[in-house]
Design a protein around this motif. Sequence first.
Motif, PDB file in Angstrom:
ATOM      1  N   GLN A 193       0.835  -1.111  -0.300  1.00 25.47           N
ATOM      2  CA  GLN A 193      -0.099  -0.126  -0.078  1.00 25.47           C
ATOM      3  C   GLN A 193       0.644   1.477  -0.190  1.00 25.47           C
ATOM      4  N   ASN A 228      -0.374   3.452  -2.796  1.00 25.23           N
ATOM      5  CA  ASN A 228      -1.962   4.837  -2.360  1.00 25.23           C
ATOM      6  C   ASN A 228      -0.925   5.358  -1.785  1.00 25.23           C
ATOM      7  N   ARG A 229      -0.613   5.438  -0.563  1.00 24.43           N
ATOM      8  CA  ARG A 229      -0.809   6.130   1.133  1.00 24.43           C
ATOM      9  C   ARG A 229      -0.352   7.408   0.252  1.00 24.43           C
ATOM     10  N   SER A 249      -6.726   6.785  -5.119  1.00 25.58           N
ATOM     11  CA  SER A 249      -6.532   5.897  -4.886  1.00 25.58           C
ATOM     12  C   SER A 249      -7.736   5.174  -4.720  1.00 25.58           C
ATOM     13  N   GLY A 270      -7.509   1.709  -3.308  1.00 24.04           N
ATOM     14  CA  GLY A 270      -6.761   1.559  -2.017  1.00 24.04           C
ATOM     15  C   GLY A 270      -5.950  -0.967  -2.983  1.00 24.04           C
TER      16      GLY A 270
END
Length: 276
Positions: A169, A172-173, A178, A180
Amino acid sequence: MFDPRDVFVRAVDLPLGIERELVRDRDRTYEINGTDSRVLATVGAFRVVAESDLERAFDNPASARDSVKHLEAEGLLSRSRSGPEERVTFLSNRGRDLLEASRWERDDRSRRPDQAFFAGLRKPRELGHDSQVYRAYLRAEERLRSTGGRVRRVVLDYELKRDYQRFLQERNRERADSDGRPDRTPREIEAWAREHRLPYFDERVHFPDLRIEYEDRERYLEREDIEVVTAHYRGAHAAAAARSGFARYRGVGGLVGGSGGGARRGGVPRGVEEWL
């Protein structure tokens, strides 16, 4: 002198003597002695431990039983049944908070990760399996110690899987749009697995139940990965466990095969242990 019972309590500044002493954490005060400290840290390191295994691990089983009851009365530890004749122990949130508040100040020069501590039951349905991880550890630690090894810390599968999810992830952060879902490629995932010394096959990373990090006779840092194999391991699950290269322990505590830092270096199987 190295005492294998002190592996997990080394991370914290708690009493190690016979007499109970007052220990304060924020607005609470507890009475703790050396056995209490060792039990608390050991249970926290493995999340869930069978009472019978704690008694076997300590020189004085009666002292271990008394400690479990005392820590439960202090609100630091809880107990639950995992079978008709077996009870397990696990930390309360207050127990974990006390361990975290009692950690020694870290020497950043060592660059070694800290021993993690856990509270509560993660998967009550898997108590029978999870409570045997510590039993497998006791077997492995004794074997490693007989060849000059010293355990530094243990890493549970939760920690390895947590690090893996953070890797998946990571991109995505940083993205507001995003959805997820991770966008890592199979090649990136395989490289991550190799970096963390984990097997990658069938397009997925495979995780052991337990990783033991230890110093060998020459004080080089090694590791041994362990999988606890129960009667429920059948078909593809059993085949993957065998292919992983992890040291595999039967549910009753006997080693049934595997590899890893310690396994590659040998060690004579004893009792119900059997190398495949």
